[in-house]
Design a protein around this motif. Structure first.
Motif, PDB file in Angstrom:
ATOM      1  N   MET A  55       0.834  -1.204   0.000  1.00 31.13           N
ATOM      2  CA  MET A  55       0.000   0.000   0.000  1.00 31.13           C
ATOM      3  C   MET A  55       0.870   1.256   0.000  1.00 31.13           C
ATOM      4  SD  MET A  55      -3.154  -1.173   0.070  1.00 31.13           S
ATOM      5  CE  MET A  55      -4.386  -0.184   0.868  1.00 31.13           C
ATOM      6  N   SER A  56       1.909   1.238   0.808  1.00 29.87           N
ATOM      7  CA  SER A  56       2.796   2.397   0.897  1.00 29.87           C
ATOM      8  C   SER A  56       3.566   2.635  -0.392  1.00 29.87           C
ATOM      9  CB  SER A  56       3.771   2.195   2.060  1.00 29.87           C
ATOM     10  OG  SER A  56       4.646   3.288   2.181  1.00 29.87           O
ATOM     11  N   ALA A  57       3.888   1.554  -1.105  1.00 32.73           N
ATOM     12  CA  ALA A  57       4.661   1.669  -2.342  1.00 32.73           C
ATOM     13  C   ALA A  57       3.794   2.001  -3.556  1.00 32.73           C
ATOM     14  CB  ALA A  57       5.418   0.364  -2.597  1.00 32.73           C
ATOM     15  N   SER A  58       2.483   2.020  -3.379  1.00 33.86           N
ATOM     16  CA  SER A  58       1.563   2.208  -4.515  1.00 33.86           C
ATOM     17  C   SER A  58       1.444   3.669  -4.924  1.00 33.86           C
ATOM     18  CB  SER A  58       0.178   1.665  -4.156  1.00 33.86           C
ATOM     19  OG  SER A  58       0.203   0.266  -3.974  1.00 33.86           O
ATOM     20  N   SER A  59       0.958   3.861  -6.146  1.00 31.45           N
ATOM     21  CA  SER A  59       0.660   5.194  -6.669  1.00 31.45           C
ATOM     22  C   SER A  59      -0.791   5.207  -7.129  1.00 31.45           C
ATOM     23  CB  SER A  59       1.563   5.543  -7.846  1.00 31.45           C
ATOM     24  OG  SER A  59       2.925   5.546  -7.460  1.00 31.45           O
ATOM     25  N   MET A  60      -1.477   6.332  -6.914  1.00 32.96           N
ATOM     26  CA  MET A  60      -2.900   6.393  -7.254  1.00 32.96           C
ATOM     27  C   MET A  60      -3.270   7.725  -7.872  1.00 32.96           C
ATOM     28  SD  MET A  60      -6.181   5.680  -4.797  1.00 32.96           S
ATOM     29  CE  MET A  60      -7.862   5.815  -5.399  1.00 32.96           C
ATOM     30  N   ILE A  61      -4.111   7.652  -8.884  1.00 32.28           N
ATOM     31  CA  ILE A  61      -4.798   8.835  -9.390  1.00 32.28           C
ATOM     32  C   ILE A  61      -6.228   8.781  -8.881  1.00 32.28           C
ATOM     33  CG2 ILE A  61      -5.804   9.915 -11.430  1.00 32.28           C
ATOM     34  CD1 ILE A  61      -3.291   9.384 -12.944  1.00 32.28           C
ATOM     35  N   SER A  62      -6.624   9.801  -8.150  1.00 33.28           N
ATOM     36  CA  SER A  62      -8.026   9.989  -7.796  1.00 33.28           C
ATOM     37  C   SER A  62      -8.686  10.645  -9.009  1.00 33.28           C
ATOM     38  CB  SER A  62      -8.146  10.884  -6.558  1.00 33.28           C
ATOM     39  OG  SER A  62      -9.464  11.348  -6.405  1.00 33.28           O
ATOM     40  N   SER A  63      -9.385   9.830  -9.763  1.00 32.63           N
ATOM     41  CA  SER A  63      -9.957  10.289 -11.039  1.00 32.63           C
ATOM     42  C   SER A  63     -11.222  11.085 -10.753  1.00 32.63           C
ATOM     43  CB  SER A  63     -10.281   9.087 -11.931  1.00 32.63           C
ATOM     44  OG  SER A  63      -9.161   8.249 -12.087  1.00 32.63           O
ATOM     45  N   ASP A  64     -11.080  12.391 -10.732  1.00 33.68           N
ATOM     46  CA  ASP A  64     -12.237  13.236 -10.418  1.00 33.68           C
ATOM     47  C   ASP A  64     -12.199  14.499 -11.265  1.00 33.68           C
ATOM     48  OD1 ASP A  64     -14.584  14.054  -9.186  1.00 33.68           O
ATOM     49  OD2 ASP A  64     -13.869  13.565  -7.179  1.00 33.68           O
ATOM     50  N   VAL A  65     -13.357  15.101 -11.406  1.00 30.34           N
ATOM     51  CA  VAL A  65     -13.512  16.232 -12.314  1.00 30.34           C
ATOM     52  C   VAL A  65     -13.009  17.530 -11.701  1.00 30.34           C
ATOM     53  CG1 VAL A  65     -15.463  15.190 -13.518  1.00 30.34           C
ATOM     54  CG2 VAL A  65     -15.875  16.626 -11.514  1.00 30.34           C
ATOM     55  N   SER A  66     -12.820  18.523 -12.563  1.00 27.99           N
ATOM     56  CA  SER A  66     -12.429  19.866 -12.152  1.00 27.99           C
ATOM     57  C   SER A  66     -13.417  20.873 -12.724  1.00 27.99           C
ATOM     58  CB  SER A  66     -11.017  20.188 -12.650  1.00 27.99           C
ATOM     59  OG  SER A  66     -10.067  19.303 -12.099  1.00 27.99           O
ATOM     60  N   ALA A  67     -13.423  22.066 -12.155  1.00 21.55           N
ATOM     61  CA  ALA A  67     -14.332  23.118 -12.614  1.00 21.55           C
ATOM     62  C   ALA A  67     -13.714  23.881 -13.775  1.00 21.55           C
ATOM     63  CB  ALA A  67     -14.651  24.071 -11.466  1.00 21.55           C
ATOM     64  N   ALA A  68     -14.313  23.753 -14.953  1.00 21.09           N
ATOM     65  CA  ALA A  68     -13.831  24.501 -16.118  1.00 21.09           C
ATOM     66  C   ALA A  68     -14.178  25.977 -15.973  1.00 21.09           C
ATOM     67  CB  ALA A  68     -14.468  23.943 -17.391  1.00 21.09           C
ATOM     68  N   VAL A  69     -13.298  26.823 -16.459  1.00 20.25           N
ATOM     69  CA  VAL A  69     -13.583  28.258 -16.458  1.00 20.25           C
ATOM     70  C   VAL A  69     -14.870  28.515 -17.238  1.00 20.25           C
ATOM     71  CG1 VAL A  69     -12.813  30.522 -17.284  1.00 20.25           C
ATOM     72  CG2 VAL A  69     -11.192  28.979 -16.168  1.00 20.25           C
ATOM     73  N   ALA A 115      -4.395   8.188   0.583  1.00 21.60           N
ATOM     74  CA  ALA A 115      -3.113   8.786   0.958  1.00 21.60           C
ATOM     75  C   ALA A 115      -2.739   8.455   2.395  1.00 21.60           C
ATOM     76  CB  ALA A 115      -3.169  10.306   0.766  1.00 21.60           C
ATOM     77  N   ASN A 116      -3.712   8.064   3.211  1.00 24.44           N
ATOM     78  CA  ASN A 116      -3.433   7.671   4.593  1.00 24.44           C
ATOM     79  C   ASN A 116      -2.502   6.461   4.678  1.00 24.44           C
ATOM     80  OD1 ASN A 116      -4.976   9.664   5.867  1.00 24.44           O
ATOM     81  ND2 ASN A 116      -6.847   8.453   5.698  1.00 24.44           N
ATOM     82  N   TYR A 117      -2.431   5.669   3.605  1.00 25.67           N
ATOM     83  CA  TYR A 117      -1.540   4.510   3.586  1.00 25.67           C
ATOM     84  C   TYR A 117      -0.110   4.892   3.257  1.00 25.67           C
ATOM     85  CZ  TYR A 117      -5.802   1.673   3.580  1.00 25.67           C
ATOM     86  OH  TYR A 117      -7.009   1.098   3.904  1.00 25.67           O
ATOM     87  N   GLY A 118       0.117   6.168   2.930  1.00 27.70           N
ATOM     88  CA  GLY A 118       1.455   6.622   2.570  1.00 27.70           C
ATOM     89  C   GLY A 118       1.739   6.566   1.090  1.00 27.70           C
ATOM     90  N   MET A 119       0.755   6.195   0.299  1.00 29.69           N
ATOM     91  CA  MET A 119       0.973   6.135  -1.154  1.00 29.69           C
ATOM     92  C   MET A 119       0.884   7.528  -1.765  1.00 29.69           C
ATOM     93  SD  MET A 119      -2.627   4.543  -2.630  1.00 29.69           S
ATOM     94  CE  MET A 119      -2.606   3.096  -1.589  1.00 29.69           C
ATOM     95  N   ASP A 120       1.508   7.690  -2.938  1.00 31.21           N
ATOM     96  CA  ASP A 120       1.367   8.920  -3.707  1.00 31.21           C
ATOM     97  C   ASP A 120      -0.032   8.964  -4.323  1.00 31.21           C
ATOM     98  OD1 ASP A 120       3.773  10.439  -3.560  1.00 31.21           O
ATOM     99  OD2 ASP A 120       4.784   8.910  -4.773  1.00 31.21           O
ATOM    100  N   VAL A 121      -0.729  10.082  -4.126  1.00 30.00           N
ATOM    101  CA  VAL A 121      -2.075  10.255  -4.685  1.00 30.00           C
ATOM    102  C   VAL A 121      -2.209  11.663  -5.230  1.00 30.00           C
ATOM    103  CG1 VAL A 121      -4.555  10.071  -4.273  1.00 30.00           C
ATOM    104  CG2 VAL A 121      -2.988   8.696  -2.899  1.00 30.00           C
ATOM    105  N   ILE A 122      -2.857  11.770  -6.379  1.00 27.43           N
ATOM    106  CA  ILE A 122      -3.165  13.075  -6.959  1.00 27.43           C
ATOM    107  C   ILE A 122      -4.541  13.011  -7.603  1.00 27.43           C
ATOM    108  CG2 ILE A 122      -2.177  12.593  -9.240  1.00 27.43           C
ATOM    109  CD1 ILE A 122      -1.148  15.495  -9.269  1.00 27.43           C
TER     110      ILE A 122
END
Length: 487
Positions: free
Chosen positions: A354-368, A445-452
């Motif tokens: 879990m700590s060594a994993s990488s994750m993308i939180s696939s979520d939307v953004s607000a367009a201008v 991210a609580n597991y220590g993995m990289d998340v964005i």
């Protein structure tokens, strides 16, 4: 920052790919509108690609090897899929895409049915963050299930077909609401007045005479005594007619609604938007516009270097709490089961993975939004058509409740995008102090993995209808594939 409109980089074949992917997305979200339905559609696509149910493999003690494809699901609404990689999960972790499949909507209460002033209504409770005034005067369909005492389930999906009735939250006419228009927008509509119009026809005498077959939902004596004109005080004949219809069509009694999960959502399919058909207008882009390309990206994986996973989770719009949310242990438990079948069992190995994993939180953004420039800081906002959106952080009021990705991970994703010709942009959610929002990112991210957080720019987010660019959906798909393959 230099923004690049993705359409300007495409040749003819690229445009064809974008439009084809956009059409496949449009059809999918038109058919699968709720978290339960999206999960059903996701499993269908996965099984067609050779994915096997993890629980069946666990029961048989079947070992997993590189290239094997598995999925698991809890309560029909939270689905996790994985493609086993060549490298050890303990040492190298997993590459994970996580998206939510619930969207803002109008939920039906447990004791919803009442009659007043010549009509029958359902009591409701809105779900997620919505501007209530946008959800009145919008034709709605009903989706969900009713669970009966005998253990059987009745699926409800009514209002999507042209020959089916729709439902409606009515609004006060302009001629009588002058004083109401002086209220702040947040107080313009009382949430308890967001009730759904479901009928207006009372039972007729012929209905009453033949009610013996409905014993169990009505008392015949009660029906005969209370049968009268619809305008008479205390009359219940419209309610009784609705119950009769529910019993005839679905075998549902009134008390069965206590154990129902019914959701009202805008009717109709998603549509191409604009003269150029470059956009999709539809319900639930938040977060289907990221969940669908994430799912499709995982389905592309064949014997990846690292084990790849797609997490399609429920309840994000209400704080990620509950058994089908990102907060529950299903995520961790599923990885543990996968590692066990791969010969990497043990709590310590799980924690290392879990700590060594990488994750993308696939979520939307607000367009201008060109109508509301004053809410956006132009140098740090995303634009429709400018590609895959990377959000280093979110939150509000000083980044509260936000995951903040470390710059090393951000740089790694920039390189992955550049190496794979993914058009991307960076963004935050509006001006500092104006508002903000959260995602599931802080939980893994609580597991220590990289998340964005990374996904698609949306106009009219959380409205009954939202708009996204087909180019952005396609670039997100490319970004997700590149992340799974190269991170």
């Amino acid at each position: 920052m230099i923004h690049i409109n993705a359409w300007t980089t495409y040749g003819k074949k690229d445009v064809e790919k974008v439009m084809t992917f956009g059409e496949e997305y449009r059809q999918f979200i038109s058919e699968y509108k709720t978290a339960r339905e999206f999960s059903t559609g996701a499993v269908k696509l996965a099984e067609a690609k050779g994915f096997k149910r993890l629980e069946n493999l666990v029961e048989k003690g079947t070992k997993l090897k590189a290239g094997d494809k598995v999925y698991s699901q809890i309560q029909d609404r939270y689905t996790i899929m994985a493609v086993i990689g060549k490298k050890s999960m303990e040492k190298h972790g997993l590459n994970i895409l996580g998206a939510h499949v619930d969207s803002p909507r109008i939920d039906i209460k447990q004791n919803p049915l009442y009659q007043s002033d010549g009509v029958c209504m359902f009591e409701t409770h809105y779900y997620g963050g919505i501007s209530l005034y946008l959800w009145v005067d919008v034709p709605m369909s009903l989706h969900g299930i009713v669970c009966k005492k005998d253990g059987s389930k009745v699926t409800i999906n009514i209002g999507e077909k042209p020959d089916e009735p729709v439902f409606f939250v009515n609004d006060l006419l302009i001629h009588l609401n002058h004083k109401d228009q002086e209220k702040p927008v947040k107080d313009f509509i009382d949430p308890e007045k967001m009730d759904l119009l479901v009928g207006s026809r009372p039972l007729v005498k012929d209905d009453v005479k033949s009610m013996r077959k409905y014993k169990g939902i009505f008392e015949e004596k009660e029906l005969v005594e209370k049968y009268s004109s619809a305008s008479e005080p205390g009359n219940k004949s419209i309610t009784q007619n609705i119950l009769k219809i529910l019993f005839d069509k679905y075998g549902i009694q009134e008390l069965d609604l206590e154990s129902a999960e019914l959701e009202a959502v805008p009717i109709g399919p998603a549509r191409d938007c604009g003269f150029d058909s470059s956009m999709v207008m539809g319900y639930g882009h938040d977060d289907s516009a990221c969940a669908y390309p994430s799912l499709r990206a995982l389905l592309e994986m064949e014997k990846p270097e690292k084990t790849c996973m797609c997490v399609l989770v429920d309840k994000e719009e209400v704080g990620s709490l509950g058994a089908t949310s990102m907060e529950c242990r299903f995520f961790e438990n599923t990885i543990a089961e996968v590692m066990e079948l791969c010969g990497e069992s043990g709590m310590l190995k799980l924690r290392r993975a879990m700590s060594a994993s990488s994750m993308i939180s696939s979520d939307v953004s607000a367009a201008v939004d060109p109508n509301f420039h004053d809410k956006f800081e132009m140098m740090n906002s995303c634009f429709m058509g400018d590609g895959f959106v990377l959000n280093k952080y979110g939150g509000s009021n000083g980044k509260k409740m936000s995951n903040d990705a470390r710059p090393e991970f951000m740089a790694k994703l920039r390189k992955i995008c550049n190496d794979n010709d993914v058009i991307y942009q960076t963004s935050e959610l509006g001006k500092v102090g104006v508002g903000g929002g959260g995602t599931i990112a802080a939980i893994p991210a609580n597991y220590g993995m990289d998340v964005i957080d990374a996904g698609v720019a949306v106009l009219s987010m959380h409205g009954p209808w939202e708009v996204v660019s087909k180019a952005d959906i396609y670039e997100a798909f490319k970004g997700y594939v590149s992340f799974l393959k190269d991170c």
